[in-house]
Write a protein that holds these residues in place. Structure first.
Motif, PDB file in Angstrom:
ATOM      1  N   GLU A 168       0.926  17.426  -3.079  1.00  0.00           N
ATOM      2  CA  GLU A 168       1.264  17.885  -1.729  1.00  0.00           C
ATOM      3  C   GLU A 168       0.876  16.606  -0.298  1.00  0.00           C
ATOM      4  O   GLU A 168      -0.153  16.217  -0.235  1.00  0.00           O
ATOM      5  N   PRO A 169       1.519  17.373   0.802  1.00  0.00           N
ATOM      6  CA  PRO A 169       1.547  15.916   1.778  1.00  0.00           C
ATOM      7  C   PRO A 169       0.321  16.912   2.263  1.00  0.00           C
ATOM      8  O   PRO A 169      -0.308  17.596   2.734  1.00  0.00           O
ATOM      9  N   GLY A 170      -0.246  15.316   2.444  1.00  0.00           N
ATOM     10  CA  GLY A 170      -2.123  15.000   3.156  1.00  0.00           C
ATOM     11  C   GLY A 170      -3.148  15.433   2.151  1.00  0.00           C
ATOM     12  O   GLY A 170      -4.067  15.677   2.426  1.00  0.00           O
ATOM     13  N   GLN A 171      -2.295  15.524   0.874  1.00  0.00           N
ATOM     14  CA  GLN A 171      -3.784  16.237  -0.729  1.00  0.00           C
ATOM     15  C   GLN A 171      -4.165  14.720  -0.289  1.00  0.00           C
ATOM     16  O   GLN A 171      -3.290  13.685  -0.924  1.00  0.00           O
ATOM     17  N   GLN A 172      -5.698  14.862  -1.039  1.00  0.00           N
ATOM     18  CA  GLN A 172      -6.239  13.269  -1.459  1.00  0.00           C
ATOM     19  C   GLN A 172      -6.120  12.354  -2.760  1.00  0.00           C
ATOM     20  O   GLN A 172      -5.812  14.094  -3.871  1.00  0.00           O
ATOM     21  N   LEU A 173      -6.555  12.041  -3.219  1.00  0.00           N
ATOM     22  CA  LEU A 173      -5.794  10.973  -4.624  1.00  0.00           C
ATOM     23  C   LEU A 173      -7.116  11.492  -5.715  1.00  0.00           C
ATOM     24  O   LEU A 173      -6.156  11.880  -6.423  1.00  0.00           O
ATOM     25  N   ARG A 202       2.180  11.524  -4.192  1.00  0.00           N
ATOM     26  CA  ARG A 202       3.660  12.252  -4.648  1.00  0.00           C
ATOM     27  C   ARG A 202       4.358  11.812  -5.947  1.00  0.00           C
ATOM     28  O   ARG A 202       4.817  13.058  -6.778  1.00  0.00           O
ATOM     29  N   LEU A 203       3.575  10.789  -7.062  1.00  0.00           N
ATOM     30  CA  LEU A 203       4.326  10.913  -7.841  1.00  0.00           C
ATOM     31  C   LEU A 203       3.861  11.918  -8.894  1.00  0.00           C
ATOM     32  O   LEU A 203       4.115  12.018  -9.877  1.00  0.00           O
ATOM     33  N   LEU A 204       2.705  12.072  -8.177  1.00  0.00           N
ATOM     34  CA  LEU A 204       1.676  12.925  -9.367  1.00  0.00           C
ATOM     35  C   LEU A 204       2.386  14.544  -8.402  1.00  0.00           C
ATOM     36  O   LEU A 204       2.168  15.254  -8.979  1.00  0.00           O
ATOM     37  N   GLY A 205       3.138  14.710  -7.772  1.00  0.00           N
ATOM     38  CA  GLY A 205       3.440  15.596  -7.905  1.00  0.00           C
ATOM     39  C   GLY A 205       2.735  16.371  -6.352  1.00  0.00           C
ATOM     40  O   GLY A 205       2.786  17.883  -6.026  1.00  0.00           O
ATOM     41  N   THR A 246       0.943  -0.583  -0.332  1.00  0.00           N
ATOM     42  CA  THR A 246       0.017   0.424   0.241  1.00  0.00           C
ATOM     43  C   THR A 246       0.904   1.155   0.075  1.00  0.00           C
ATOM     44  O   THR A 246       0.536   1.991  -0.647  1.00  0.00           O
ATOM     45  N   ARG A 247       2.057   1.280   0.805  1.00  0.00           N
ATOM     46  CA  ARG A 247       3.038   2.538   1.064  1.00  0.00           C
ATOM     47  C   ARG A 247       4.020   2.704  -0.654  1.00  0.00           C
ATOM     48  O   ARG A 247       4.018   4.022  -0.428  1.00  0.00           O
ATOM     49  N   LEU A 248       3.615   1.542  -1.087  1.00  0.00           N
ATOM     50  CA  LEU A 248       4.503   1.738  -2.256  1.00  0.00           C
ATOM     51  C   LEU A 248       3.808   2.088  -3.784  1.00  0.00           C
ATOM     52  O   LEU A 248       4.150   2.623  -4.059  1.00  0.00           O
ATOM     53  N   VAL A 249       2.153   2.044  -4.111  1.00  0.00           N
ATOM     54  CA  VAL A 249       1.559   2.050  -4.783  1.00  0.00           C
ATOM     55  C   VAL A 249      -0.195   2.073  -4.382  1.00  0.00           C
ATOM     56  O   VAL A 249      -0.609   2.568  -5.157  1.00  0.00           O
ATOM     57  N   GLY A 250       0.123   3.227  -3.176  1.00  0.00           N
ATOM     58  CA  GLY A 250      -1.211   3.336  -2.584  1.00  0.00           C
ATOM     59  C   GLY A 250      -1.113   4.740  -2.915  1.00  0.00           C
ATOM     60  O   GLY A 250      -0.722   5.749  -3.318  1.00  0.00           O
ATOM     61  N   GLY A 251      -2.802   5.325  -2.512  1.00  0.00           N
ATOM     62  CA  GLY A 251      -2.843   6.691  -2.325  1.00  0.00           C
ATOM     63  C   GLY A 251      -1.520   7.697  -2.290  1.00  0.00           C
ATOM     64  O   GLY A 251      -1.613   8.410  -3.237  1.00  0.00           O
ATOM     65  N   PRO A 252      -1.378   8.065  -0.905  1.00  0.00           N
ATOM     66  CA  PRO A 252      -0.445   9.114  -1.054  1.00  0.00           C
ATOM     67  C   PRO A 252       0.538   8.480  -1.265  1.00  0.00           C
ATOM     68  O   PRO A 252       1.283   9.711  -1.845  1.00  0.00           O
ATOM     69  N   ALA A 253       1.332   7.540  -1.940  1.00  0.00           N
ATOM     70  CA  ALA A 253       2.693   7.248  -3.180  1.00  0.00           C
ATOM     71  C   ALA A 253       2.474   8.043  -4.366  1.00  0.00           C
ATOM     72  O   ALA A 253       3.073   8.010  -5.060  1.00  0.00           O
TER      73      ALA A 253
END
Length: 386
Positions: free
Chosen positions: A278-283, A273-276, A263-270
């Motif tokens: 911000e921390p805490g921004q929703q998928l 980040r890959l799409l630039g 999940t941490r590899l390819v879940g929402g937060p990851a």
């Protein structure tokens, strides 16, 4: 119920014909006696008898008048959709979707509610969902008999147990279904969301002709619906497919050193980040960028390929369907990139495709399951004595 020992008797044959007629009316909609006779291959008088018996037990009723041209007008008959009504529900961390379902699979409006963090629980969530769905469809709550609820959790159906309930605050590990049934007086089926998405894909999506497939749900979390020959594999305790909790491989740690699980590899937060983002921004806020961001697509594909490798090794499915918000947003290009990263020598016959069941696959799977159950209950009223 039909007794096979009576096969061939007039009463058995009548019930057999009535079931065939009922299914034709479900498939084609309202029909006249002549139309039903032509479709079923029986005479017009026999078709009339079938209609009479089905009407007598309350399964069908007059639906309108069909012009007969030069001849007299004919009455058409259709399946009564008010006999048994259900509600399909999909519950996520932030929202609840629900829709009324009937035997004819009539299209009703989908109601969407924000999940109320202060009142979460099985009874409260499902009561709100049923009420909203009925209001949207303009039907009474009292007409509802069955509910199918898709949840982001592993579901052990026989034991009424839930595990991995990260997005279900207030839901107990044991007894959620019993609590809903007791509070609402409904028959309830709880099912894993990825399993329902796989059911939808089998019936109405890209996997209709696949001998076996896995539906890889990529969103805030990860999940897998496993279809083996048209049967969803749940595992002995309902935990099959909870892939997000697997530890990552050594090669994955090279991409994401802090990723302890998939999940941490390819879940929402990851993906954010890959799409630039911000921390805490929703998928959901950043996913519209994915299709036009080649670098992000490449990165997501590499990670998704690493995530599905254990599934390919153990199950060797004919197809992998990429679903969930990220899988859908990545589209065919993401599927192509994932396919390029799969070991072609180890899996030469594998097809990687994008889900084609739309934006509400969990709700669609729940609807399909409800339609099947409603029709089975209605057919049970067709007996030799009728």
């Amino acid at each position: 119920m039909l007794n096979q020992n009576d096969a061939g008797t007039p009463t058995w044959l009548a019930a057999h014909n009535d079931r065939a007629a009922f299914r034709l009316l479900l498939e084609h909609g309202p029909l006249t006696r002549s139309q039903l006779g032509a479709l079923s291959g029986v005479s017009k008088p026999t078709a009339g008898q079938m209609i009479t018996r089905l009407e007598r037990v309350g399964l069908i009723g007059p639906a309108g008048i069909v012009s007969g041209g030069r001849g007299p007008n004919a009455v058409s008959y259709g399946v009564r959709i008010d006999r048994i009504t259900g509600v399909a529900v999909s519950i996520t961390a932030r929202s609840i979707q629900a829709v009324v379902v009937d035997a004819a699979d009539t299209v009703h409006p989908v109601a969407e509610l924000a999940a109320d963090a202060e009142t979460r629980g099985p009874e409260a969530d499902v009561r709100r969902a049923v009420g909203a769905a009925c209001e949207a469809a303009g039907v009474g709550v009292d007409s509802v008999t069955l509910v199918v609820v898709g949840v982001q959790a592993a579901v052990f159906i026989e034991g009424d147990e839930l595990s991995h309930t990260d997005t279900l605050p207030g839901w107990p590990g044991v007894g959620a279904r019993k609590r809903i049934e007791g509070a609402l007086g409904l028959d309830v089926v709880l099912e894993n969301d990825a399993n329902l998405a796989a059911m939808a894909e089998r019936v109405a999506g890209i996997a209709q002709g696949a001998s076996s497939f896995v539906h890889f749900w990529i969103g805030e979390g990860l999940g897998v619906g496993i279809d083996l020959g048209g049967v969803v594999h749940r595992g002995v305790s309902g935990g099959a497919g909870e892939i997000g909790y697997l530890e990552v491989s050594r090669s994955a740690l090279e991409l994401e050193p802090e990723a302890g699980n998939l999940t941490r590899l390819v879940g929402g937060p990851a993906v954010v980040r890959l799409l630039g983002g911000e921390p805490g921004q929703q998928l959901a806020e950043v996913l519209p960028r994915l299709a036009g961001d080649d670098a992000a697509l490449e990165a997501v594909a590499t990670r998704a390929a690493l995530a599905i490798e254990p599934l390919l090794t153990v199950l060797d499915p004919a197809m992998v369907v990429l679903g969930g918000p990220t899988g859908i947003a990545g589209g065919e290009r993401l599927a192509e990139l994932v396919a390029e990263r799969v070991d072609a020598e180890a899996h030469p016959k594998l097809v990687v495709a994008t889900s084609t069941t739309g934006d509400e696959p969990v709700l669609l799977g729940a609807r399909q399951l409800l339609v099947q159950q409603i029709r089975e209950r209605l057919e049970a009223d067709i007996t030799p004595a009728a």
